[in-house]
Design an enzyme around this catalytic site. Sequence first.
Site, PDB file in Angstrom:
ATOM      1  N   LYS A 204       0.905  -1.216   0.085  1.00 36.45           N
ATOM      2  CA  LYS A 204       0.000  -0.134  -0.121  1.00 36.45           C
ATOM      3  C   LYS A 204       0.767   1.361   0.045  1.00 36.45           C
ATOM      4  O   LYS A 204       0.668   2.247  -1.010  1.00 36.45           O
ATOM      5  CB  LYS A 204      -0.835   0.038   1.265  1.00 36.45           C
ATOM      6  CG  LYS A 204      -2.028  -1.081   1.452  1.00 36.45           C
ATOM      7  CD  LYS A 204      -3.031  -0.938   2.392  1.00 36.45           C
ATOM      8  CE  LYS A 204      -2.394  -1.289   3.832  1.00 36.45           C
ATOM      9  NZ  LYS A 204      -2.014  -2.574   4.080  1.00 36.45           N
TER      10      LYS A 204
ATOM     11  N   ARG B 235      -9.744   0.335   8.107  1.00 40.10           N
ATOM     12  CA  ARG B 235      -9.478  -1.021   8.186  1.00 40.10           C
ATOM     13  C   ARG B 235     -10.672  -1.750   8.869  1.00 40.10           C
ATOM     14  O   ARG B 235     -10.427  -2.914   9.130  1.00 40.10           O
ATOM     15  CB  ARG B 235      -8.292  -1.085   9.228  1.00 40.10           C
ATOM     16  CG  ARG B 235      -7.052  -1.291   8.583  1.00 40.10           C
ATOM     17  CD  ARG B 235      -6.037  -1.404   9.696  1.00 40.10           C
ATOM     18  NE  ARG B 235      -4.596  -2.075   9.187  1.00 40.10           N
ATOM     19  CZ  ARG B 235      -3.806  -1.158   8.638  1.00 40.10           C
ATOM     20  NH1 ARG B 235      -3.745   0.099   8.271  1.00 40.10           N
ATOM     21  NH2 ARG B 235      -2.709  -1.727   8.171  1.00 40.10           N
TER      22      ARG B 235
ATOM     23  N   ARG C 276      11.435  -6.859   5.085  1.00 41.39           N
ATOM     24  CA  ARG C 276      11.266  -5.419   5.659  1.00 41.39           C
ATOM     25  C   ARG C 276      11.659  -4.900   6.906  1.00 41.39           C
ATOM     26  O   ARG C 276      12.295  -4.278   7.458  1.00 41.39           O
ATOM     27  CB  ARG C 276       9.706  -4.788   5.614  1.00 41.39           C
ATOM     28  CG  ARG C 276       9.555  -3.623   5.655  1.00 41.39           C
ATOM     29  CD  ARG C 276       8.350  -2.946   5.268  1.00 41.39           C
ATOM     30  NE  ARG C 276       7.266  -3.564   6.084  1.00 41.39           N
ATOM     31  CZ  ARG C 276       6.069  -3.182   6.059  1.00 41.39           C
ATOM     32  NH1 ARG C 276       5.380  -2.600   5.170  1.00 41.39           N
ATOM     33  NH2 ARG C 276       5.028  -3.841   6.873  1.00 41.39           N
TER      34      ARG C 276
ATOM     35  N   ARG D  53      10.614  -1.866  12.483  1.00 43.81           N
ATOM     36  CA  ARG D  53       9.180  -1.735  12.956  1.00 43.81           C
ATOM     37  C   ARG D  53       9.173  -2.834  14.059  1.00 43.81           C
ATOM     38  O   ARG D  53       9.566  -3.929  13.661  1.00 43.81           O
ATOM     39  CB  ARG D  53       8.231  -1.873  11.825  1.00 43.81           C
ATOM     40  CG  ARG D  53       8.196  -0.430  11.070  1.00 43.81           C
ATOM     41  CD  ARG D  53       7.300  -0.947   9.968  1.00 43.81           C
ATOM     42  NE  ARG D  53       5.976  -1.434   9.855  1.00 43.81           N
ATOM     43  CZ  ARG D  53       5.008  -1.207   9.471  1.00 43.81           C
ATOM     44  NH1 ARG D  53       5.019  -0.720   8.044  1.00 43.81           N
ATOM     45  NH2 ARG D  53       3.533  -1.961   9.572  1.00 43.81           N
TER      46      ARG D  53
ATOM     47  N   ARG E  56      -1.224  -9.964  12.847  1.00 44.78           N
ATOM     48  CA  ARG E  56      -1.902  -8.787  11.965  1.00 44.78           C
ATOM     49  C   ARG E  56      -2.818  -9.612  10.854  1.00 44.78           C
ATOM     50  O   ARG E  56      -3.689  -8.996  10.466  1.00 44.78           O
ATOM     51  CB  ARG E  56      -0.584  -8.087  11.331  1.00 44.78           C
ATOM     52  CG  ARG E  56       0.100  -7.148  12.315  1.00 44.78           C
ATOM     53  CD  ARG E  56       1.311  -6.814  11.952  1.00 44.78           C
ATOM     54  NE  ARG E  56       1.449  -5.871  11.029  1.00 44.78           N
ATOM     55  CZ  ARG E  56       2.509  -5.689  10.103  1.00 44.78           C
ATOM     56  NH1 ARG E  56       3.720  -6.221  10.359  1.00 44.78           N
ATOM     57  NH2 ARG E  56       2.514  -4.941   9.131  1.00 44.78           N
TER      58      ARG E  56
HETATM   59  P1  ATP Z   1       1.499  -2.137   4.168  1.00 46.29           P
HETATM   60  O1  ATP Z   1       2.703  -2.836   4.232  1.00 46.29           O
HETATM   61  O2  ATP Z   1       0.681  -2.396   3.129  1.00 46.29           O
HETATM   62  O3  ATP Z   1       1.916  -0.569   3.930  1.00 46.29           O
HETATM   63  P2  ATP Z   1       1.091  -2.474   6.921  1.00 46.29           P
HETATM   64  O4  ATP Z   1      -0.331  -3.262   7.616  1.00 46.29           O
HETATM   65  O5  ATP Z   1       2.373  -2.925   7.033  1.00 46.29           O
HETATM   66  O6  ATP Z   1       0.529  -1.970   5.296  1.00 46.29           O
HETATM   67  P3  ATP Z   1       0.392   0.240   8.274  1.00 46.29           P
HETATM   68  O7  ATP Z   1      -0.705   0.636   7.307  1.00 46.29           O
HETATM   69  O8  ATP Z   1       1.425   0.995   8.188  1.00 46.29           O
HETATM   70  O9  ATP Z   1       1.022  -1.200   7.753  1.00 46.29           O
HETATM   71  O10 ATP Z   1      -0.241  -0.125   9.844  1.00 46.29           O
HETATM   72  C1  ATP Z   1       0.728  -0.576  11.032  1.00 46.29           C
HETATM   73  C2  ATP Z   1      -0.302  -0.677  12.146  1.00 46.29           C
HETATM   74  O11 ATP Z   1      -0.878   0.522  12.603  1.00 46.29           O
HETATM   75  C3  ATP Z   1      -1.236  -1.704  11.939  1.00 46.29           C
HETATM   76  O12 ATP Z   1      -1.104  -3.035  12.175  1.00 46.29           O
HETATM   77  C4  ATP Z   1      -2.372  -1.151  12.976  1.00 46.29           C
HETATM   78  O13 ATP Z   1      -1.812  -1.565  14.485  1.00 46.29           O
HETATM   79  C5  ATP Z   1      -2.027   0.353  13.128  1.00 46.29           C
HETATM   80  N1  ATP Z   1      -3.285   1.131  12.230  1.00 46.29           N
HETATM   81  C6  ATP Z   1      -2.805   1.703  11.041  1.00 46.29           C
HETATM   82  N2  ATP Z   1      -4.087   2.179  10.634  1.00 46.29           N
HETATM   83  C7  ATP Z   1      -5.074   1.652  11.319  1.00 46.29           C
HETATM   84  C8  ATP Z   1      -6.478   1.897  11.385  1.00 46.29           C
HETATM   85  N3  ATP Z   1      -7.107   2.611  10.165  1.00 46.29           N
HETATM   86  N4  ATP Z   1      -7.176   1.474  12.376  1.00 46.29           N
HETATM   87  C9  ATP Z   1      -6.522   0.815  13.394  1.00 46.29           C
HETATM   88  N5  ATP Z   1      -5.313   0.578  13.394  1.00 46.29           N
HETATM   89  C10 ATP Z   1      -4.371   1.224  12.604  1.00 46.29           C
HETATM   90 MG    MG Z   2       2.078   0.979   5.252  1.00 47.25          MG
END
Ligand code: ATP
Ligand code: MG
Length: 195
Positions: free
Chosen positions: A13, A90, A129, A135, A146
């Site tokens: 994303k 989400r 990553r 992270r 997750r």
């Molecule tokens: P990608 O790798 O596709 O960018 P990702 O899931 O690794 O996506 P982020 O979108 O950066 O990572 O989100 C990281 C964390 O932040 C999530 O696992 C969650 O705990 C929290 N988070 C982010 N957005 C939301 C949301 N809309 N509602 C609740 N928690 C969120």
């Molecule tokens: Mg992200």
Amino acid sequence: MNIVIFGAPGSGKGTQSEKLIEHYGLRHISTGELLRDNIAHGTKLGKVADVYISNGLLIPDELMVDVLADTLRNDTELIRRGVIFDGFPRTIPQAEALTKLLSELGTEVHAVVGLEVDEDELVQRMLERGKASGRSDDNIETIKKRLDVYHKQTCPLKEYYIKAGKYLPIKGNGSIDDIFADIRSALNAANAPRA
Ligand code: ATP
Ligand code: MG
């Protein structure tokens, strides 16, 4: 044009958001980045978010919706230019809140770009990553959590946006540029404004 970029953790994303921003001049709201910034700066929100994120859980809807509403209301330029929503919504309640919020601001979600990637590939990407990202959530235990949360809480959104006629499925494997080319043609075919 407002776009939601949707997909499992590790689906790309953030990467494809950068391409969309560059190509369409959109503004970016990444809730993941916003929360990580808050954690880095030790804010009140960051302290709360840290606990959820390191356990692979979502931040509660009410808090997340407040944060997003503040972000949108405090910067009118965002909506004027068009936004790419990355990592939000989400959950179904978050999607409903976004619809309401955008309609109050006289606009809507025009398209949802759904990045579809196999689970094995997702895990590999996040582990890779994790070697450099620092992270707290890119380790195997939290990754599994997750993905589980994604299936239970986030996946139902796909159906929600299919019903709304806004969901554009995109195969998220392959080169970054090929995936982006598919996104562009899907947006063109969907006749999204300014696409
Ligand atoms: P990608 O790798 O596709 O960018 P990702 O899931 O690794 O996506 P982020 O979108 O950066 O990572 O989100 C990281 C964390 O932040 C999530 O696992 C969650 O705990 C929290 N988070 C982010 N957005 C939301 C949301 N809309 N509602 C609740 N928690 C969120
Ligand atoms: Mg992200």
